[in-house]
Design an enzyme around this catalytic site. Structure first.
Site, PDB file in Angstrom:
ATOM      1  CB  CYS A 114      -2.674   7.509  18.619  1.00 61.69           C
ATOM      2  SG  CYS A 114      -2.172   8.829  20.421  1.00 61.69           S
ATOM      3  CG  ASN A 148       6.634   5.053   3.860  1.00 60.72           C
ATOM      4  OD1 ASN A 148       7.328   5.285   3.435  1.00 60.72           O
ATOM      5  ND2 ASN A 148       4.634   5.422   3.512  1.00 60.72           N
ATOM      6  CD  GLU A 149       5.345   9.215   1.482  1.00 66.09           C
ATOM      7  OE1 GLU A 149       3.961   8.998   1.584  1.00 66.09           O
ATOM      8  OE2 GLU A 149       5.893   9.235   0.725  1.00 66.09           O
ATOM      9  CB  CYS A 154      -3.713  11.024  17.046  1.00 65.54           C
ATOM     10  SG  CYS A 154      -4.539  10.196  18.084  1.00 65.54           S
ATOM     11  CB  CYS A 156      -6.972   9.880  20.839  1.00 66.57           C
ATOM     12  SG  CYS A 156      -5.343   9.758  21.293  1.00 66.57           S
ATOM     13  CB  CYS A 159      -3.318  13.329  21.613  1.00 70.14           C
ATOM     14  SG  CYS A 159      -2.408  11.974  20.791  1.00 70.14           S
ATOM     15  CD  GLU A 308       8.086   6.749  -1.611  1.00 68.62           C
ATOM     16  OE1 GLU A 308       6.966   6.856  -1.746  1.00 68.62           O
ATOM     17  OE2 GLU A 308       8.153   6.339  -0.461  1.00 68.62           O
ATOM     18  CD1 TRP A 316       0.411   8.806  -5.446  1.00 65.89           C
ATOM     19  CD2 TRP A 316      -0.427  10.823  -5.045  1.00 65.89           C
ATOM     20  NE1 TRP A 316       1.421   9.652  -4.705  1.00 65.89           N
ATOM     21  CE2 TRP A 316       0.991  10.752  -4.549  1.00 65.89           C
ATOM     22  CE3 TRP A 316      -1.012  12.357  -4.137  1.00 65.89           C
ATOM     23  CZ2 TRP A 316       1.956  12.011  -4.474  1.00 65.89           C
ATOM     24  CZ3 TRP A 316      -0.358  13.866  -3.937  1.00 65.89           C
ATOM     25  CH2 TRP A 316       1.789  14.008  -4.272  1.00 65.89           C
ATOM     26  CD  GLU A 356       1.087   3.497  -2.927  1.00 60.55           C
ATOM     27  OE1 GLU A 356       1.126   3.937  -2.715  1.00 60.55           O
ATOM     28  OE2 GLU A 356       1.374   2.260  -2.327  1.00 60.55           O
ATOM     29  CE  LYS A 357      -6.832  -1.265  -9.788  1.00 58.86           C
ATOM     30  NZ  LYS A 357      -7.626  -0.760  -8.631  1.00 58.86           N
TER      31      LYS A 357
HETATM   32 ZN   LIG Z   1      -3.453   9.957  20.038  1.00 58.52          ZN
END
Ligand SMILES: [Zn+2]
Length: 670
Positions: A114, A148-149, A154, A156, A159, A308, A316, A356-357
């Site tokens: 979060c 990362n990315e 969220c 909750c 938030c 990347e 994926w 991710e193999k």
């Molecule tokens: Zn939250």
């Protein structure tokens, strides 16, 4: 001003912590063979660095940093906060996010926190402080890579509270909130701030067969803005800690092109350099990928990093094709052509376990350098090294602009009606593609950008016209610019309330038309466009029923009860011209309209030849770098004006015929 790169970074994500120590020396040997000069490390190492709440252990990371440093490999050091450790979620369950469906997540996955959790902020901040103190100023670290990315949504209770604070700051009073969201609709008036809850599916959110819709777009758009800001605060917190210990090394985080989440134009203002991850599907048009690169360059109007891409296969997507021989090279060069100063892969060594193999890597599960992918990587590494720093920082001059705006993206796709098939990026791409096919360089421009730099601007589906935007467009046209806009433009204000007085609202006088009604055509239904020169084109999706108010008709509808009425118009305004395209023409039809606009504007292509090759231009120190790329799937002759030129990548004369994925770089006086 942070330290610029001194060479084209060529490398990618490297996760030695997933491998035994004896593999590392073999990695370095193979990196050298492949010409790899940089490694992005520590992306998902939080659990390794901090086994429990009070213990930090940097011994392994010290060893990795030293190993890479000794090998002369530049380091992009990530902060590891893209995935939290299990103990944190176990001890403080409120750090996990609540999704759009209202479900509190257990520990698992990544990007799983979060953004408004004070616990997350405290522990992430502590970790980054340790990293920055320890590695800030290390001469081998050329870039910091935060998290990362970023993509966490969220809903909750944390938030909800933070959203109310955000709203109070933006609106001041509850009356102003009610007014902005038009809550008198369905009797949803709020009398207390605590009555406002996040618009998840349990509240105002709706799920239309996988499409997120909402009962109150004003509220949901504000929540998207709030989430974007919340994540940006996470980024800024880490950045500011790093800056205290290391003021000179650039700080980035990897973005995702046309991803719908955060408002990347707002984010880029806080980043030293933009980086992004390029993962087109097997059937993504090359023009769409080019558009994404131009968008990423447009965020700061500066060169960017390709953080990347896969050397060959992804894992994926539903169907993960191999990149064909030459494709990875051509695709990498396309990235550089559109403004990248780095070429980095995910990843350098293929994982042996986890989801991710099957994701491609420079070093495959065979561990061998005798693979097609490895050889292609090594060839590209050599070619890029041959360019030295000659291209770094080169600019991408453009006379055409295409407006892109995340508020519009969210708002257009929240709208219930008039058509479920109306998607933002598809509409933007249709216009971008016309310029691309004509080799006309394009900047992707924010709605508050400097429009005076351009001769022609396309603003398709400019659904939300925020304060100041109509005035800026009018100024642009009055001074001689050519604007192309059309259906679903000028409809709402920044809170998604309709600009009353007839579509296209604040653009009506500028466009010289009134759109009285908007017809929606179902899949398979078509209308036709009849141009003044008796040619015809198809059109579909939406048809505005237009009344000219000063504009001349460029094309009329050919069918339905509005046959013979204007579908496309042209309006002289000040020293400039506005085209209004009231429907979605087919590719040839739109190309015809854009050709007229480009001719009016006098926007020049990167190369005058008629060619199906992609030709893209960067400029530096009085030299032009012309990238010639063949994405057509068939052989193509070299453009006449480039015949006899030398390919800077191979040192040889340009071939007479470019094979599929053939690529070359011509450097000459600008
Ligand atoms: Zn939250």
């Amino acid at each position: 001003m942070t330290k610029p790169f001194t060479r084209i970074l060529f490398g990618g994500d490297y996760n030695p912590e997933q491998w035994p120590r004896e593999v590392w020396d073999e990695d370095i040997r193979l990196f050298k063979m492949a010409g790899i000069n940089s490694a992005t490390i520590n992306v998902f190492s939080w659990a390794k660095l901090q086994p429990d709440e009070n213990t930090y252990d940097f011994s392994q990371l010290d060893e990795i940093v030293a190993l890479l440093g000794r090998a002369g490999i530049d380091i992009v050091l990530a902060t590891s906060t893209g995935a939290m450790p299990a103990w944190l979620a176990k001890k403080y369950p409120e750090v996990t996010r609540v999704d759009f469906e209202g479900r509190r997540h257990l520990y698992g996955g990544r990007h799983n926190h979060c953004p408004n959790s004070l616990v997350f902020q405290k522990y992430a901040g502590r970790l980054v402080e340790q990293l920055a103190r320890r590695y800030g100023g290390n001469p081998h670290i050329v870039c910091w890579h935060i998290s990362n990315e970023y993509n966490t949504g969220c809903y909750c209770e944390n938030c909800a509270k933070a959203f109310r604070v955000w709203l109070k700051k933006k609106y001041g009073t509850l009356e102003a909130v009610n007014d902005a969201w038009n809550t008198s609709f369905w009797g949803h008036t709020f009398y207390d701030w605590d009555e406002i809850v996040p618009p998840s599916i349990l509240s105002e959110g709706m799920d239309f067969g996988g499409l997120r819709k909402t009962n109150f777009a004003g509220m949901s758009i504000d929540y998207d803005r709030f989430l974007s800001d919340s994540l940006l605060e996470n980024f800024k917190m880490e950045r500011d800690i790093i800056r205290r210990y290391d003021p000179d090394t650039p700080v980035t985080t990897n973005l995702m092109g046309t991803y719908k989440g955060p408002d990347y134009f707002k984010w880029a203002k806080e980043m030293d350099i933009v980086s992004w991850d390029n993962y087109p599907a097997y059937n993504t048009p090359w023009s769409y990928t080019a558009m994404c690169h131009d968008l990423m360059r447009g965020l700061k109007g500066k060169p960017f990093m390709l953080m990347e891409q896969t050397p060959s296969q992804q894992n994926w997507q539903p169907y993960n094709s191999l990149k064909k021989p030459g494709q990875m090279r051509a695709q990498s060069l396309q990235t550089v052509a559109h403004g990248a100063d780095t070429v980095q892969f995910f990843q350098l060594r293929r994982s042996k376990g986890g989801c991710e193999k099957f994701h491609g890597a420079v070093i495959s599960h065979s561990g061998s350098s005798e693979t097609r992918v490895f050889r292609e990587v090594a060839r590209l590494g050599k070619e890029l090294a041959g360019l030295g720093g000659s291209l770094l920082g080169a600019e991408s001059p453009a006379e055409a602009g295409v407006l892109f705006d995340w508020d519009n993206y969210w708002a257009l796709e929240y709208a219930s009606g008039p058509s479920a098939d109306l998607t933002y990026c598809d509409q933007i791409h249709r216009y971008y593609r016309c310029f691309y096919n004509r080799h006309i360089p394009v900047d992707m421009v924010p709605v508050d950008g400097d429009l005076s730099r351009y001769k022609v601007i396309a603003a398709p589906v400019l659904y939300m016209v925020k304060e100041g935007v109509a005035e800026a467009l009018a100024r642009f046209v009055r001074q001689g610019g050519v604007l192309i806009t059309g259906f679903m433009s000028g409809i709402v204000d920044e809170s998604d309330n309709v600009h009353l007085g007839g579509y296209p609202g604040p653009l009506r006088e500028l466009c010289g038309v009134w759109a009285e009604e908007i017809d929606a055509l179902a899949p398979g239904q078509q209308n036709t466009l009849r141009f003044g020169d008796w040619t015809e084109a198809g059109c579909a999706l939406l048809c505005d029923i237009l009344h000219p108010e000063g504009a001349e008709t460029v094309a009329q509808y050919g069918a339905d009860f509005y046959a013979g009425t204007p579908a496309v118009t042209r309006h002289a305004f000040g020293k400039g011209t506005v085209y209004y395209v009231g429907t979605q023409p087919d590719e040839a039809g739109l190309a015809k309209i854009l050709d007229m606009a480009v001719q009016d504007a006098g926007a020049r292509p990167a190369i005058a030849d008629e060619t199906a090759l992609e030709v893209t231009r960067r400029v530096k120190d009085g030299k032009e770098f012309l990238f010639i790329l063949n994405f057509t799937g068939a052989e193509q002759p070299v453009p006449e004006s480039l015949r006899g030129e030398t390919d800077r990548l191979t040192g040889e004369k340009l071939p007479e015929i470019f094979p599929p994925f053939g690529a070359a770089l011509v450097v000459r006086e600008a």
